[in-house]
Structure formats: C-alpha cells, structure tokens
Design a protein around this motif. Structure first.
Motif, short mmCIF file in Angstrom:
data_model
loop_
_atom_site.label_atom_id
_atom_site.label_comp_id
_atom_site.label_asym_id
_atom_site.label_seq_id
_atom_site.Cartn_x
_atom_site.Cartn_y
_atom_site.Cartn_z
N GLU A 436 0.84 -1.21 0.00
CA GLU A 436 0.00 0.00 0.00
C GLU A 436 0.87 1.25 0.00
N ASP A 437 1.89 1.24 0.85
CA ASP A 437 2.78 2.40 0.96
C ASP A 437 3.49 2.66 -0.36
N LYS A 438 3.97 1.58 -0.96
CA LYS A 438 4.71 1.71 -2.22
C LYS A 438 3.81 2.29 -3.32
N ILE A 439 2.61 1.72 -3.42
CA ILE A 439 1.66 2.21 -4.43
C ILE A 439 1.35 3.68 -4.22
N LYS A 440 1.14 4.05 -2.97
CA LYS A 440 0.80 5.44 -2.69
C LYS A 440 1.96 6.36 -3.06
N GLU A 441 3.14 5.94 -2.69
CA GLU A 441 4.32 6.77 -2.93
C GLU A 441 4.59 6.93 -4.42
N GLU A 442 4.46 5.83 -5.14
CA GLU A 442 4.83 5.86 -6.57
C GLU A 442 3.72 6.39 -7.48
N THR A 443 2.46 6.24 -7.04
CA THR A 443 1.36 6.61 -7.95
C THR A 443 0.41 7.66 -7.36
N THR A 444 0.51 7.94 -6.09
CA THR A 444 -0.41 8.78 -5.30
C THR A 444 -1.81 8.14 -5.16
N ALA A 445 -2.00 6.94 -5.72
CA ALA A 445 -3.29 6.26 -5.49
C ALA A 445 -3.28 5.60 -4.11
N THR A 446 -4.45 5.56 -3.48
CA THR A 446 -4.57 4.91 -2.18
C THR A 446 -5.61 3.79 -2.26
N SER A 447 -5.53 2.89 -1.30
CA SER A 447 -6.55 1.85 -1.24
C SER A 447 -7.83 2.51 -0.75
N ARG A 448 -8.88 2.47 -1.54
CA ARG A 448 -10.14 3.09 -1.13
C ARG A 448 -10.92 2.15 -0.22
N CYS A 449 -11.04 0.88 -0.63
CA CYS A 449 -11.69 -0.09 0.26
C CYS A 449 -11.53 -1.50 -0.28
N MET A 450 -11.77 -2.45 0.62
CA MET A 450 -11.90 -3.86 0.25
C MET A 450 -13.41 -4.08 0.15
N PRO A 451 -13.93 -4.16 -1.08
CA PRO A 451 -15.39 -4.17 -1.23
C PRO A 451 -16.02 -5.40 -0.57
N PHE A 452 -17.27 -5.23 -0.09
CA PHE A 452 -17.98 -6.36 0.50
C PHE A 452 -18.11 -7.49 -0.52
N GLU A 453 -18.34 -7.11 -1.79
CA GLU A 453 -18.45 -8.13 -2.83
C GLU A 453 -17.06 -8.46 -3.35
N GLN A 454 -16.48 -9.48 -2.78
CA GLN A 454 -15.12 -9.89 -3.14
C GLN A 454 -15.13 -10.82 -4.35
N GLU A 455 -14.09 -10.66 -5.19
CA GLU A 455 -13.87 -11.57 -6.32
C GLU A 455 -12.39 -11.86 -6.37
N THR A 456 -12.01 -12.86 -7.12
CA THR A 456 -10.59 -13.11 -7.32
C THR A 456 -10.29 -12.86 -8.79
N ILE A 457 -9.63 -11.74 -9.07
CA ILE A 457 -9.35 -11.46 -10.49
C ILE A 457 -7.92 -11.87 -10.83
N SER A 458 -7.16 -12.25 -9.82
CA SER A 458 -5.79 -12.74 -10.04
C SER A 458 -5.37 -13.42 -8.74
N ASP A 459 -4.37 -14.31 -8.80
CA ASP A 459 -3.96 -15.01 -7.58
C ASP A 459 -2.90 -14.26 -6.81
N VAL A 460 -2.33 -13.24 -7.46
CA VAL A 460 -1.19 -12.60 -6.79
C VAL A 460 -1.41 -11.10 -6.60
N CYS A 461 -0.68 -10.57 -5.63
CA CYS A 461 -0.74 -9.14 -5.30
C CYS A 461 -0.26 -8.33 -6.49
N VAL A 462 -0.99 -7.27 -6.81
CA VAL A 462 -0.65 -6.44 -7.97
C VAL A 462 0.69 -5.75 -7.80
#
Lengths: 478, 478
Positions: A436-462
């Motif tokens: 999360e820290d790395k993403i924020k630092e490099e892109t200024t994007a932050t984690s907004r939320c872990m949605p209640f409706e979860q899906e698996t779109i990939s097996d690994v961390c982006v």
C-alpha cells in the motif's frame, strides 16, 4: 444581456480545469462564501438548504433504526483526549486549542472537538451500569474543527458540519451489526436520495480510523475520476471501553466491557453532489434533495394575464412540490442561466403564446429536454418528470462510474490505467502495508476499500506478486 | 417498590428549596448530565428531543416570515471582534480564546463565537451591493460560548444552543418592523406552544444588548416569582453598518448604510418550561412540545391479551400523536412515577379489567384527573384531552403570573412587595440610570422591561420622586 453573458462566461469548463470549475460552481451557485477566518467557510442559503434536506432525510432514517439525538460539549479537556493512545495520535496534531477563558489562562487546555468519541466514552462510563442500560444508540448534529493546512469548500475545511453517531452495546456481534447497518443507511441514502452510486467496503489497517478495530466506508467516483470517501462507520470493539473503563453488569451479575461504534457523514457530501452531477452550466441537483425542485419563469411577464397565470400554476403545484416563481425584473435569459447555475431540476416557462394554447413548457436541467405540458396536467407531469430525472441521474452517474473502473492484474496495468483512464482500479492485494505504501508513494493512489463483494481477479498481489488475499478498489482521492 | 420510592423521594420539594428542586428535576427527568468540562452540559435524549421540537416549530414560523438559514464560522478573529466598540466591551471579558492550531501558535487569536454580529457584518459588507440585494433575513442554529463563572443547567452555561437571526435592511423603518415582528414570533411561540405567558417590552439603556440601539424582550415569571428573559430582539440602527462599512447603492444611485437587527432564543427556554410548569413530582410538559404526548402502560401485562390490546391501542394512536408503550419489566408503580417525572402529558392505563369493559384509563399529568375512555373513542378523546391540557396549562401559568404582579407607587411599597410577594413589580421610573442602579444595589431587582402596553400608575419615579417617564416591570431575575 450583458449580465446573462457574465453569468455564463464566468464558469471555467470542467475539461479545461476541473478544480477551477468546482470552485466557480460553488461560488456562482451561491453555495458558500469565504470568510475572514482562514479555512472556514460561510454556508449561504442555497448551500445550507441542501444540508437541511440532507439532515431531514438522514435523521428520519436514523430514527427508524432507534437512534436518539443528544448534544455533547464543544470542548474536550486535553487529559480526556489523551486517554486512547491511537486516537490521540491521530487527532492531536490537527486540533484547535483553547487556552484562555475570558481574561484568565485555563488550568488545562481544551481542544475544540475534532470528533467526540472521548466525550461519549466519558459519558457512557457514568451512564451505563447494567445490561438494561444497553444499547445506547446516540447521535449528534454539530460542527467539528480540524486544523487542516490545505482547504477547499465542502471537501476539506477547518470547520465542517456533520453528524456523529456513537453507540455502546452488550456484545461484539451487536456492535458489528450496528456498524454495518449504519453504513448501509448511508449507502442507501446516497443512492436513493443523492443519486450517487457508492462502493461499500472495508478500509485497510492503514486507512482505518484512529482507534477503530475496523472502519467501513462508502466510496463514490467524481466526474474527474477521483474517489471521494462519502461516509464511514467504525467498529471500536472494546478498545475505548477498556481505555475509559466503560463496564456493565450482565444478567449473570458479571462485569463486562461494552462494545462501541461510531459513524459520520458530513457537509463533504455536498462536494460529491457537485462533482458527480454538475456540468459546465453549473450545479445539477437531484430532485429528492433540491431545495427548489421547479422554478416558474414567466415570459413577457408585463403582458396582461401572464403573472396571474403563473401564480395560478404556482398555487396548483406548491402543495406537492418545492416550487417558486421568479417574477423579478431580470430578463428571462438571465433567469434561465440562473436556474441552470443553481441546478434547479425543472424550469417551467410560461408566456402569452403558451397561455393561449393552455400549456406551459417544462425544461429539465439535466438533459435540457423540453416538454409542452397542458396546464391542467402540470402537477402530474411534474411528478413524473422529477421521478424520471432522479432515476436518470442515478443511472448516468452509475454508467459513468462503471465505465471508469479498470481491472489491473499487474503493476504495469495498474500504472497504465491510473495514467490513462482516471477512475477506480480493481486489483488484488497481499494484505501487506508495504505494498500500500509503495503504491501510494509511486502513484499517489490509495486503497479506497476492500469491497464487501469480493472476487478473485488474479492469484497474486498487484504490487509484490505474493499470494493475494483481498480484492481492493484503488484510486486517487479527494 | 424500593425503586419506586427512590425515584419519588429523590426530588427535593420546591417549597423546601426551589434551586435544589430545579436541579433534581433536570437530572431525574434525564434532561441533562454534567460533563467533565466545567460549566458545559450534556443534553440527553429527553432534553434534546424538547429542543428539536422547539427548533421545528420556531424554524417553521421563521420561514413563514421569509427567514433563510445559513451557517457562519465558529471562530471570530480578535481584530474582527474589536470593530464595534460597545459590542467588544460587552463580550470580550467572557469569551474563550483559541491560540493554537495543531502544533502552531496562531498569528491572531480567535475567539469562539459568543454571538455572531461581527461575522454577519463582515459577510454583509461584501455581499450587499445594491438595494436589490436587500433585505437579508438570515438565521443560524448553532452553539455559542460565554465563559460564565457561575453556571446552571439550561439557565446559564458556558456553551449553549440557540438560534441567532441577523438581518440587513434598506431603511430604519423596515429594521424596526423586523425587530418587533421577531419579538412577536417569540412571544406567540411561547404562549401558543410552550404555554408560557410573557410580557413584551423594551429594555432600558442599561439593560440593552452591547451595540444595540434598542433591545426588545419577552419576560416570563417562574414559579418562585423570579423573572426569566426568554428571548430578545435588537435593532442596531446603522451602528454596526458604520463600524463595518456595510453600504448599498439605492435606486437613486446613492450610497447608503444598511439598518440591521438580530434576535435570539436559546436552550435557556427549557429552564423556563421546567420552572413555569413543573411540580413536586417532576417535569410537566405542554402537549405541543412534549416529545412523548402519551404513554400506554399495560397493567398485569403478563396476562393473556393485555400486551396485544396495548399494541392495538398504540397502533390506533401513533399516526396522530407522539405516543409510546412502556412494556418493560418494571412495575406499573415505577412506570407511573417515571411518566410523572418526565412530564408526559397523559398516561394511558390498560389492564385486564379495563379490557373486559372495552375501556382504558387516561390520567393527565398536570391535574392527575382520571378519565375512563372507551377504547374506540381513545383517539378522539386523547386529541381533546391534549388540547385541554395545553389550554389549562397556559391559563394556570397566566393566573399565577398575574397573581404575582404588584404595583408599587412608593419605594417602601416596592421593597415591601419584593420581600413579601415574589414576582413582577410594576412601578414608574424617571428614565435616569442612577435610579435603576440604586434599586439594583439595594434590592437586587432589575428593570425587566418597559412594557409595550404603557400605563401611568403614578406621576413620579418610584425611586427618586422626580417626574415619571415610563412604566417599568421590575423583578429579581435568573
């Protein structure tokens, strides 16, 4: 005509400069004015009337769930603020301190409440004795102060208006249920009344509220593709109860700690209304929240019979709608521009030719479509049109939001989406704050939320490629 | 039964100690609690619900006269507070000062608003340009802070809730009319809704608001014979306009100063409701303002059919009245005592014997009279009874007030009345502040107002014997 032009020309287009467009709308629609207190805004009648409608509707929904309103002091003694460690760390750097009362220095500094968890805890500590005293489901409508460095009207100001609910429960389960219940009240309110679609989810550890066990959020997408946190609901578990000593005797005569929640929604949401629905002519208000739902504008009002007919129409509509007539001596063109700027959902034009035909003309603010309506049908047609506008505004906002959600399976895809298609990015996350820290630092994007409706779109961390635990909505945010 | 006794015994009788009776009622009826911030109160659900009803009713009446609500900042920069000389002298000694924001000392101190004339003036200075911008008839609902040394719940606290109206007009006449109009809104509200009779009049120079040309007041008489200033309305003339430079261009293109008013009513009025209507069993609320107008108390509720019937009655009443059912496991006696303590206007008893007869029993809180009412007549009878209670409460309060007005033609009569018959004293006054000062110093009575309905009850001043100018209501006051 000079005045018409001035009114219209004075808004920057949102494509040219979104931030300036926002500031222009806020000022020209007369929602706020700046005050001589840096970072504090004056909420003018057109802005405050929106807040009053928000209050009325939310308060009704709260009370249906058993909420009772109270009022706690504006001030928190420094010692009380310091009682819960995470909480004070989160808030102490941004509070305003009162050091003098009248001519005398205070023995203990008082902060102006940035939020009132500590005051409610101090109260519950004395007020709760037995399981019969639970649950406490209290709320207050008030202003709070946070000494922000950068401020923007509604979005971030040193003082803002909000409601803060604070509850105490006998069990952890009941607290969790209340936390989710209030998040759903916010979400339903935003979607049904403000026509703003929201993502419901949980904040990560990094983004949760100071002192909370879990924070839930509704996240909305603005027209420029940035996210806005629109309401939050926190489960405190028994953390505050232990820090403040809030215990009750259960029905086996055993002492237990209470479980607590808090939840808030603020005038910030008015910023969301502006940035989700507004256009280059100004504000566009959903009918359910608009202080004026329709304005009757007489054309050639000096001609005999026009004002009489306008007044007749007003009388036919005023019982069922929030309607007004603009018979000032401004030109019709000026009045049209003003109606558009202020976001009044429907304008009703009525001139001598219309009267001859026994009709008036409805012009909807959102699409500018015009409808010729027989005068006797006006109440029914207005009702239908307002309902359509409300529905269409939600559908358009949802279509825009959905068209601005990208899935990213790799860090490259993440960066590409962020640069080329502003909006939410759905991507898997390993659960590690370092990513999360790395993403924020490099892109200024932050984690907004872990949605209640979860899906698996990939097996690994982006970010790190380790096994993924959660689907997360990411985005740049206000 | 132990609990019943405790609840009832715990109020001091008003004949024994009126101040302690007041404090007991405020606490035992659960209107407020003390907070850990000295002099600031916590308004609990039963107290806040009264304030919400006051807000709803007053706000409706304001809006009918064209008032628009706004919100001004909580803080006033020291330099702004200092702009009107009389005003700052009146308020600076009793304000709370913010000196630090976050970790930094502020360049200019900010006071927490004790009232917002200066903020509204600062706003109007920029917002008013032409006669077309006038009048401005703005109001805000908020909390204000005054650093009082002695505090009492509702009557005098360091923070209190109120509304403050602030208007700007083109002419002196319009400002005077608005000042009187709002005083009459307050007076009508007190009499019609709170069942509190008031004297309408003007304050003397000594007692007027800091910065005002004229202050008008409504004065109510409490059960102990002390007066309570219950709402005030001020005409500022163009004094603030000159201090702040608030000018407009009139229709001859000439620059003119605006004329201003302000008017406020606060949570103090809840103190008046308690002290006008309460008795030795607790609070007595007028039906028009009572958060709960009737409580259904099932008797022998464990018997089959009792709770069902109670619920049926509740369903029949809830559309038209603010009603609740108390089916907790407390004893009926405890519930009766609680209903009395909380001042719920009507209690509806419903037991197996009543159900057999197809009836219930209404007990009115104010007189304790009981009525057997056929169940099918309950909605109509409750409506009639609530109206009677409202009317009777006003009549009783007025009879008490009128019985406690004495006329004094001489200083001896004045002193005798004050010592032997607590209440208002009507006496003539020469208009000289020295006489007011002397009376206050020697008797602690103050001039409450010069009533609108003037009479001449003597030709000379009650204090100095010089020719009299005005009839004045005098009294000891909260």
């Amino acid at each position: 005509m000079a005045k018409d032009k001035k009114l219209v020309e004075s808004i920057t287009s949102m494509e040219e400069d979104f931030a300036q467009w926002y500031t222009d709308v806020v000022k020209k629609a007369e929602l706020i004015d700046y005050s001589s207190v840096k970072g504090c805004m004056i909420i003018k009648p057109a802005g405050y009337a929106i807040w009053e409608n928000i209050q009325k509707e939310l308060d009704r929904r709260f009370k249906e769930t058993g909420v009772q309103n109270v009022y706690m002091p504006l001030f928190i003694p420094e010692g009380l603020l310091n009682k819960e460690k995470d909480h004070v760390e989160g808030f102490a750097p941004e509070v305003a301190w009162v050091t003098h009362g009248g001519m005398n220095q205070l023995q203990e500094r008082l902060c102006v409440r940035p939020t009132s968890e500590t005051l409610f805890c101090d109260f519950y500590k004395n007020d709760v004795e037995s399981y019969r005293d639970l649950p406490k489901v209290y709320n207050q409508w008030c202003s709070v102060v946070r000494w922000e460095k950068e401020t923007r009207p509604f979005l971030r100001s040193r003082e803002f208006l909000w409601q803060e609910g604070h509850t105490a429960h006998a069990t952890a389960q009941e607290a969790q249920e209340r936390t989710e219940q209030m998040l759903n009240v916010y979400a339903d309110f935003c979607e049904e009344v403000l026509a703003i679609p929201v993502i419901r989810g949980q904040k990560t550890e990094k983004e949760k509220f100071a002192g909370a066990e879990a924070t839930y959020t509704i996240e909305a997408l603005m027209h420029d593709g940035k996210a806005l946190q629109s309401g939050t609901s926190h489960n405190f578990g028994d953390g505050f109860a232990k820090a403040f000593g809030i215990q009750y005797t259960d029905n086996n005569n055993q002492l237990q700690y209470v479980h607590q929640t808090s939840w808030g929604l603020s005038t910030r949401i008015i910023g969301a209304i502006i940035m989700v629905h507004g256009d280059n002519s100004g504000l566009v208000l959903p009918p359910a929240i608009a202080p004026v739902q329709a304005v009757i504008i007489p054309i050639q009002q000096q001609k005999e019979g026009v004002l009489d007919k306008a007044n007749e129409l007003y009388e036919a509509l005023k019982g069922a709608f929030r309607v007004k007539t603009d018979c000032t001596d401004k030109s019709p063109g000026w009045k049209f521009a003003e109606q558009e700027m202020r976001g009044i959902p429907v304008r009703i034009e009525l001139g001598p030719k219309d009267i001859e035909k026994g009709q008036c003309v409805f012009v909807r603010r959102d699409t500018r479509e015009k409808y010729q309506v027989a005068l006797e049908d006006a109440p029914q047609k207005l009702d239908e049109l307002l309902k359509s506008i409300q529905k269409d505004m939600f559908a358009r906002a949802k279509a825009h939001r959905d068209a601005h959600i990208s899935d990213a399976k790799t860090y490259n895809q993440f960066q590409y989406a962020l640069e080329n298609k502003p909006g939410f990015i759905r991507a898997m996350w390993c659960g590690d704050q370092a990513c999360e820290d790395k993403i924020k630092e490099e892109t200024t994007a932050t984690s907004r939320c872990m949605p209640f409706e979860q899906e698996t779109i990939s097996d690994v961390c982006v970010c790190c490629g380790k096994p993924a635990k959660k689907l997360v909505f990411w985005g740049k945010a206000y």
